[in-house]
Scaffold this active site. Structure first.
Site, PDB file in Angstrom:
ATOM      1  N   LYS A  12       0.840  -1.199   0.000  1.00  0.00           N
ATOM      2  CA  LYS A  12       0.000   0.000   0.000  1.00  0.00           C
ATOM      3  C   LYS A  12       0.874   1.248   0.000  1.00  0.00           C
ATOM      4  O   LYS A  12       1.655   1.481   0.926  1.00  0.00           O
ATOM      5  CB  LYS A  12      -0.902  -0.006   1.238  1.00  0.00           C
ATOM      6  CG  LYS A  12      -1.747   1.251   1.412  1.00  0.00           C
ATOM      7  CD  LYS A  12      -2.488   1.225   2.750  1.00  0.00           C
ATOM      8  CE  LYS A  12      -3.129   2.573   3.063  1.00  0.00           C
ATOM      9  NZ  LYS A  12      -3.754   2.597   4.416  1.00  0.00           N
ATOM     10  N   ASP A  47      -2.648  10.541   3.665  1.00  0.00           N
ATOM     11  CA  ASP A  47      -4.070  10.227   3.735  1.00  0.00           C
ATOM     12  C   ASP A  47      -4.784  11.270   4.574  1.00  0.00           C
ATOM     13  O   ASP A  47      -4.697  11.272   5.806  1.00  0.00           O
ATOM     14  CB  ASP A  47      -4.265   8.832   4.337  1.00  0.00           C
ATOM     15  CG  ASP A  47      -5.736   8.445   4.424  1.00  0.00           C
ATOM     16  OD1 ASP A  47      -6.546   9.065   3.715  1.00  0.00           O
ATOM     17  OD2 ASP A  47      -6.057   7.522   5.191  1.00  0.00           O
ATOM     18  N   LYS A 103     -10.061  13.126   8.221  1.00  0.00           N
ATOM     19  CA  LYS A 103      -9.592  12.698   9.534  1.00  0.00           C
ATOM     20  C   LYS A 103      -9.503  13.907  10.466  1.00  0.00           C
ATOM     21  O   LYS A 103      -9.196  15.028  10.019  1.00  0.00           O
ATOM     22  CB  LYS A 103      -8.180  12.098   9.436  1.00  0.00           C
ATOM     23  CG  LYS A 103      -8.059  10.794   8.702  1.00  0.00           C
ATOM     24  CD  LYS A 103      -6.594  10.380   8.631  1.00  0.00           C
ATOM     25  CE  LYS A 103      -6.391   9.091   7.870  1.00  0.00           C
ATOM     26  NZ  LYS A 103      -6.849   7.911   8.628  1.00  0.00           N
ATOM     27  N   ASP A 152     -12.173   7.267   3.990  1.00  0.00           N
ATOM     28  CA  ASP A 152     -10.944   7.039   4.755  1.00  0.00           C
ATOM     29  C   ASP A 152     -10.570   5.556   4.792  1.00  0.00           C
ATOM     30  O   ASP A 152      -9.553   5.191   5.358  1.00  0.00           O
ATOM     31  CB  ASP A 152     -11.112   7.584   6.182  1.00  0.00           C
ATOM     32  CG  ASP A 152      -9.781   7.700   6.908  1.00  0.00           C
ATOM     33  OD1 ASP A 152      -8.732   7.740   6.237  1.00  0.00           O
ATOM     34  OD2 ASP A 152      -9.789   7.754   8.157  1.00  0.00           O
ATOM     35  N   GLU A 188      -9.547   3.885   2.225  1.00  0.00           N
ATOM     36  CA  GLU A 188      -9.082   3.904   0.840  1.00  0.00           C
ATOM     37  C   GLU A 188      -7.996   2.878   0.552  1.00  0.00           C
ATOM     38  O   GLU A 188      -7.797   2.476  -0.599  1.00  0.00           O
ATOM     39  CB  GLU A 188      -8.569   5.306   0.484  1.00  0.00           C
ATOM     40  CG  GLU A 188      -7.127   5.605   0.863  1.00  0.00           C
ATOM     41  CD  GLU A 188      -6.842   5.530   2.359  1.00  0.00           C
ATOM     42  OE1 GLU A 188      -5.702   5.211   2.723  1.00  0.00           O
ATOM     43  OE2 GLU A 188      -7.750   5.790   3.159  1.00  0.00           O
ATOM     44  N   ARG A 211      -7.702  -0.304   1.204  1.00  0.00           N
ATOM     45  CA  ARG A 211      -8.178  -1.571   0.651  1.00  0.00           C
ATOM     46  C   ARG A 211      -8.631  -1.413  -0.796  1.00  0.00           C
ATOM     47  O   ARG A 211      -8.622  -2.374  -1.562  1.00  0.00           O
ATOM     48  CB  ARG A 211      -9.287  -2.138   1.531  1.00  0.00           C
ATOM     49  CG  ARG A 211     -10.579  -1.367   1.544  1.00  0.00           C
ATOM     50  CD  ARG A 211     -11.422  -1.670   2.771  1.00  0.00           C
ATOM     51  NE  ARG A 211     -10.802  -1.120   3.975  1.00  0.00           N
ATOM     52  CZ  ARG A 211     -11.285  -1.289   5.204  1.00  0.00           C
ATOM     53  NH1 ARG A 211     -12.397  -1.993   5.380  1.00  0.00           N
ATOM     54  NH2 ARG A 211     -10.676  -0.767   6.236  1.00  0.00           N
TER      55      ARG A 211
END
Length: 458
Positions: A227, A232, A239, A309, A311, A313
């Site tokens: 990943k 993020d 977040k 959030d 994301e 996966r």
């Protein structure tokens, strides 16, 4: 400077590693002045004690290191890394007290203790040097340490200097160093083949990409998927500030698979390696993907977005689908995927998922041998219903707040039919520990390296 052993020196200062029950006998055999000195200093062999014994000229004759009891040692690892940082400048050698895997761990600990992240500041003075001990594979230890340094450097670099392009540059440098081939699919070219990667990364001015590296032409096939979310924000489900503070490390899975790939290539392991890294920045803009959007993956499975959030996966799903199309002998994904994994096992353990008891046993056994702790988590089939929203094939963020690491792993498993192992790592050392300063850290890579002979029948 690469992490390495010191040049062999016949004058290297001997270091004697003494368990608590060995210390009295060793001290009793010393000359009277040294015995008296040890007594005055209160040296008992307790874990972490360091006693420097002087010679007649005022130099260092030898060093005694306390190795404590088995119970004390079990509460940590890399104990000689702390010792290395306490010793005066010079070159040392482990003269007694450790053999086999304990000696190898101690040597690796000493070398890793020299790691510094110096991109934005002047380096501190180097630690004391260690001559490679007899009885270990010194070249292998150095390769592992240098690969770990690569992983740490990548994670520690802030997103301002480590976006998708910079992650690609790091992968290309690694490929060039080892004669690997690399191709990259970028920006809108992702739409047709990798729609989830594109959807997650399209809101950033830094284009998303899928990095595809190949090395080796004989042996079993291994595909590593990491990943690479370089930062993020959480997307439109933004977040809170406290949760966003460490998100430069959200590409820790990519950093770790690049470190593992470096180990494999530098050691010349006979296998066919593929490394896939979906590299994106999950940003906020008018074209960001939205909650309750339904996206179609590379595999054709549809995904309802219930939290932007979740994301990681999504980008992994497209990369895993690509990996699976070649039916490799083994697919391994590594990702800083869920907070639920941290709640379950904390920052020191690497939780992993596999349906194969043989693979689980091999990884667990190897992890113990190389002091890289792991913990098996279940692909619990009864939870499959939690990731099925009804309106689409899959839900990227099922509600309820339970079993978050397991449901994320089950989501990923839907995209792989080949033998599969998934690691949900943290990738961060929250406070300094021996050989692991606060900051980015590799997790699970050394365990996997040690397990490869069993995993792939090498």
């Amino acid at each position: 400077m690469p992490l390495a052993f010191a040049t062999a020196d016949t004058a290297a200062i001997p270091v004697h590693v003494l368990q608590a029950d060995q210390a009295p006998g060793f001290i009793a055999a010393l000359p009277d002045p040294a015995q008296a000195w040890a007594g005055h200093q209160g040296f008992t062999g307790a874990l972490g004690q360091v006693l420097i014994l002087p010679d007649a000229q005022g130099g260092i004759a030898q060093v005694l290191v306390g190795y404590g009891t088995a119970q004390a040692r079990a509460r940590g690892r890399f104990h000689l890394g702390a010792v290395a940082r306490q010793l005066p400048k010079g070159v040392y050698r482990i003269a007694s007290g450790l053999t086999g895997l304990d000696l190898e761990e101690a040597a690796l600990a000493w070398v890793l203790a020299g790691y510094q992240f110096v991109r934005y500041r002047k380096p501190a003075e180097p630690i004391a040097g260690l001559v490679a001990p007899d009885g270990i594979d010194a070249a292998r230890v150095q390769i592992i340490a240098q690969a770990e340094a690569l992983t740490r450097d990548l994670i520690n670099t802030p997103a301002s200097d480590m976006g998708p392009q910079e992650l690609e540059t790091a992968a290309r440098a690694l490929a060039d160093a080892h004669g690997a081939a690399i191709t990259v699919t970028t920006g809108d070219d992702l739409i047709a083949g990798f729609p989830l990667i594109h959807a997650v990364g399209r809101a950033s001015p830094r284009a998303p990409r899928l990095i595809d590296m190949r090395w080796g032409d004989t042996g079993p096939t291994l595909t590593l998927v990491g990943k690479g979310v370089c930062f993020d924000t959480g997307g439109l489900n933004i977040k809170p500030g406290a949760s966003m503070g460490l998100m430069k490390k959200d590409m820790g899975g990519a950093a770790t698979v690049l470190g593992l790939a470096q180990m494999i290539m530098a050691l010349g392991i006979r296998l066919r390696l593929r490394v896939l890294i979906p590299a994106v920045e999950n940003s906020i803009a008018g074209n960001a993907f939205r909650p309750q959007d339904i996206l179609t993956s590379r595999k054709g499975l549809t995904v309802e977005i219930n939290n932007t959030d979740a994301e990681g996966r999504l980008v992994l799903a497209d990369a895993l689908a690509l990996a699976d199309e070649e039916t490799p002998d083994l697919v391994i994904s590594m990702a800083t995927l869920t907070g639920a994994a941290r709640v379950a096992v904390g920052p020191d353990l690497s939780p992993f998922f596999t349906d194969s008891d043989d693979h689980a046993a091999a990884i667990t056994s190897a992890a113990r041998q190389v002091a890289d702790p792991v913990w098996r988590m279940p692909f619990h089939d009864p939870y499959e219903a939690l990731i099925e929203p009804g309106i689409a094939d899959l839900d990227n963020a099922p509600g309820g707040g339970m079993a978050g690491s397991i449901t994320a792993a089950l989501f990923l498993r839907r995209f792989v039919q080949s033998p599969y192992v998934h690691f949900d790592i943290y990738g961060w050392q929250p406070s300094a520990a021996p050989s692991r300063p606060k900051g980015g850290v590799g997790m699970g890579a050394r365990a996997l390296l040690a397990a490869l002979p069993s995993l792939l029948k090498l």
